[in-house]
Scaffold this motif. Sequence first.
Motif, PDB file in Angstrom:
ATOM      1  N   VAL A  74       0.836  -1.197   0.000  1.00  0.00           N
ATOM      2  CA  VAL A  74       0.000   0.000   0.000  1.00  0.00           C
ATOM      3  C   VAL A  74       0.875   1.253   0.000  1.00  0.00           C
ATOM      4  O   VAL A  74       0.572   2.236  -0.649  1.00  0.00           O
ATOM      5  CB  VAL A  74      -0.950  -0.002   1.212  1.00  0.00           C
ATOM      6  CG1 VAL A  74      -1.723   1.294   1.306  1.00  0.00           C
ATOM      7  CG2 VAL A  74      -1.898  -1.169   1.126  1.00  0.00           C
ATOM      8  N   HIS A  75       1.983   1.175   0.706  1.00  0.00           N
ATOM      9  CA  HIS A  75       2.889   2.318   0.801  1.00  0.00           C
ATOM     10  C   HIS A  75       4.237   1.952   0.182  1.00  0.00           C
ATOM     11  O   HIS A  75       5.091   1.390   0.857  1.00  0.00           O
ATOM     12  CB  HIS A  75       3.089   2.734   2.261  1.00  0.00           C
ATOM     13  CG  HIS A  75       1.826   3.140   2.943  1.00  0.00           C
ATOM     14  ND1 HIS A  75       1.165   4.305   2.637  1.00  0.00           N
ATOM     15  CD2 HIS A  75       1.101   2.548   3.910  1.00  0.00           C
ATOM     16  CE1 HIS A  75       0.090   4.407   3.392  1.00  0.00           C
ATOM     17  NE2 HIS A  75       0.018   3.351   4.169  1.00  0.00           N
ATOM     18  N   ASP A 105      -2.160   7.492   0.263  1.00  0.00           N
ATOM     19  CA  ASP A 105      -1.708   6.400  -0.602  1.00  0.00           C
ATOM     20  C   ASP A 105      -2.727   5.285  -0.748  1.00  0.00           C
ATOM     21  O   ASP A 105      -2.835   4.683  -1.814  1.00  0.00           O
ATOM     22  CB  ASP A 105      -0.389   5.811  -0.096  1.00  0.00           C
ATOM     23  CG  ASP A 105       0.817   6.585  -0.563  1.00  0.00           C
ATOM     24  OD1 ASP A 105       0.665   7.431  -1.458  1.00  0.00           O
ATOM     25  OD2 ASP A 105       1.913   6.348  -0.026  1.00  0.00           O
ATOM     26  N   HIS A 106      -3.457   4.973   0.299  1.00  0.00           N
ATOM     27  CA  HIS A 106      -4.419   3.873   0.197  1.00  0.00           C
ATOM     28  C   HIS A 106      -5.494   4.174  -0.832  1.00  0.00           C
ATOM     29  O   HIS A 106      -5.988   3.273  -1.495  1.00  0.00           O
ATOM     30  CB  HIS A 106      -5.028   3.535   1.559  1.00  0.00           C
ATOM     31  CG  HIS A 106      -5.966   4.569   2.090  1.00  0.00           C
ATOM     32  ND1 HIS A 106      -5.536   5.729   2.673  1.00  0.00           N
ATOM     33  CD2 HIS A 106      -7.313   4.606   2.094  1.00  0.00           C
ATOM     34  CE1 HIS A 106      -6.590   6.449   3.024  1.00  0.00           C
ATOM     35  NE2 HIS A 106      -7.680   5.788   2.697  1.00  0.00           N
ATOM     36  N   LEU A 107      -5.860   5.429  -1.012  1.00  0.00           N
ATOM     37  CA  LEU A 107      -6.818   5.791  -2.067  1.00  0.00           C
ATOM     38  C   LEU A 107      -6.147   5.830  -3.438  1.00  0.00           C
ATOM     39  O   LEU A 107      -6.749   5.451  -4.438  1.00  0.00           O
ATOM     40  CB  LEU A 107      -7.429   7.166  -1.786  1.00  0.00           C
ATOM     41  CG  LEU A 107      -8.493   7.248  -0.714  1.00  0.00           C
ATOM     42  CD1 LEU A 107      -8.922   8.691  -0.521  1.00  0.00           C
ATOM     43  CD2 LEU A 107      -9.683   6.395  -1.076  1.00  0.00           C
ATOM     44  N   ARG A 108      -4.916   6.274  -3.470  1.00  0.00           N
ATOM     45  CA  ARG A 108      -4.202   6.435  -4.732  1.00  0.00           C
ATOM     46  C   ARG A 108      -4.034   5.106  -5.452  1.00  0.00           C
ATOM     47  O   ARG A 108      -4.070   5.048  -6.678  1.00  0.00           O
ATOM     48  CB  ARG A 108      -2.839   7.084  -4.478  1.00  0.00           C
ATOM     49  CG  ARG A 108      -2.185   7.638  -5.695  1.00  0.00           C
ATOM     50  CD  ARG A 108      -0.929   8.435  -5.384  1.00  0.00           C
ATOM     51  NE  ARG A 108      -1.246   9.593  -4.556  1.00  0.00           N
ATOM     52  CZ  ARG A 108      -0.855   9.738  -3.288  1.00  0.00           C
ATOM     53  NH1 ARG A 108      -0.127   8.835  -2.712  1.00  0.00           N
ATOM     54  NH2 ARG A 108      -1.190  10.808  -2.606  1.00  0.00           N
ATOM     55  N   TYR A 109      -3.880   4.025  -4.723  1.00  0.00           N
ATOM     56  CA  TYR A 109      -3.649   2.731  -5.351  1.00  0.00           C
ATOM     57  C   TYR A 109      -4.922   1.931  -5.596  1.00  0.00           C
ATOM     58  O   TYR A 109      -4.855   0.789  -6.003  1.00  0.00           O
ATOM     59  CB  TYR A 109      -2.640   1.925  -4.526  1.00  0.00           C
ATOM     60  CG  TYR A 109      -1.273   2.514  -4.692  1.00  0.00           C
ATOM     61  CD1 TYR A 109      -0.549   2.297  -5.853  1.00  0.00           C
ATOM     62  CD2 TYR A 109      -0.732   3.342  -3.724  1.00  0.00           C
ATOM     63  CE1 TYR A 109       0.683   2.876  -6.038  1.00  0.00           C
ATOM     64  CE2 TYR A 109       0.501   3.922  -3.895  1.00  0.00           C
ATOM     65  CZ  TYR A 109       1.208   3.684  -5.051  1.00  0.00           C
ATOM     66  OH  TYR A 109       2.418   4.264  -5.237  1.00  0.00           O
ATOM     67  N   ALA A 123      -7.322  11.324  -4.670  1.00  0.00           N
ATOM     68  CA  ALA A 123      -6.253  11.244  -3.671  1.00  0.00           C
ATOM     69  C   ALA A 123      -5.112  12.185  -4.026  1.00  0.00           C
ATOM     70  O   ALA A 123      -4.532  12.822  -3.136  1.00  0.00           O
ATOM     71  CB  ALA A 123      -5.745   9.814  -3.563  1.00  0.00           C
ATOM     72  N   LEU A 124      -4.791  12.296  -5.291  1.00  0.00           N
ATOM     73  CA  LEU A 124      -3.727  13.204  -5.714  1.00  0.00           C
ATOM     74  C   LEU A 124      -4.115  14.650  -5.429  1.00  0.00           C
ATOM     75  O   LEU A 124      -3.326  15.414  -4.851  1.00  0.00           O
ATOM     76  CB  LEU A 124      -3.436  13.024  -7.202  1.00  0.00           C
ATOM     77  CG  LEU A 124      -2.361  13.913  -7.783  1.00  0.00           C
ATOM     78  CD1 LEU A 124      -1.009  13.573  -7.173  1.00  0.00           C
ATOM     79  CD2 LEU A 124      -2.310  13.773  -9.280  1.00  0.00           C
ATOM     80  N   VAL A 125      -5.336  15.024  -5.779  1.00  0.00           N
ATOM     81  CA  VAL A 125      -5.794  16.395  -5.548  1.00  0.00           C
ATOM     82  C   VAL A 125      -5.892  16.687  -4.050  1.00  0.00           C
ATOM     83  O   VAL A 125      -5.421  17.731  -3.579  1.00  0.00           O
ATOM     84  CB  VAL A 125      -7.147  16.640  -6.256  1.00  0.00           C
ATOM     85  CG1 VAL A 125      -7.756  17.964  -5.853  1.00  0.00           C
ATOM     86  CG2 VAL A 125      -6.965  16.584  -7.766  1.00  0.00           C
ATOM     87  N   LEU A 126      -6.496  15.762  -3.283  1.00  0.00           N
ATOM     88  CA  LEU A 126      -6.606  15.961  -1.831  1.00  0.00           C
ATOM     89  C   LEU A 126      -5.234  16.018  -1.167  1.00  0.00           C
ATOM     90  O   LEU A 126      -5.008  16.824  -0.264  1.00  0.00           O
ATOM     91  CB  LEU A 126      -7.424  14.841  -1.208  1.00  0.00           C
ATOM     92  CG  LEU A 126      -8.920  14.963  -1.331  1.00  0.00           C
ATOM     93  CD1 LEU A 126      -9.597  13.705  -0.777  1.00  0.00           C
ATOM     94  CD2 LEU A 126      -9.425  16.179  -0.604  1.00  0.00           C
TER      95      LEU A 126
END
Length: 112
Positions: free
Chosen positions: A12-13, A73-77, A86-89
Amino acid sequence: MATKTHLSTRPVHPVSVGTRMLQGAGIAFLLIVVFLLGVKNPNPAWGKFWMIKPLLVVPIAGAAGGVFYYLMDHLRYQGGWKKIAALVLGLLGYLFVLWIGTVLGLNGTLWN
């Protein structure tokens, strides 16, 4: 006979929290140094070492913003629209924390 399965999962990370903190603090440090180098004639009422407070507070805030970016990161993946969200937030959260840190660091000197 036992069946063996080889499961492979993505972490995840992929980057550690320490790396994200160093990246966030480094960006914040560079920005505050560029901003402070533009001050040619500081107010004598600020004291001799007036630059120390912003040079400490702003990178600490940048490191906190790096932690927030790490937590996204958990949302990004998960892919799709969640990756964009996730990138914008993450970027907005980093910029907000950096702005607050800059205000706190420059309070009493350049930020009145």
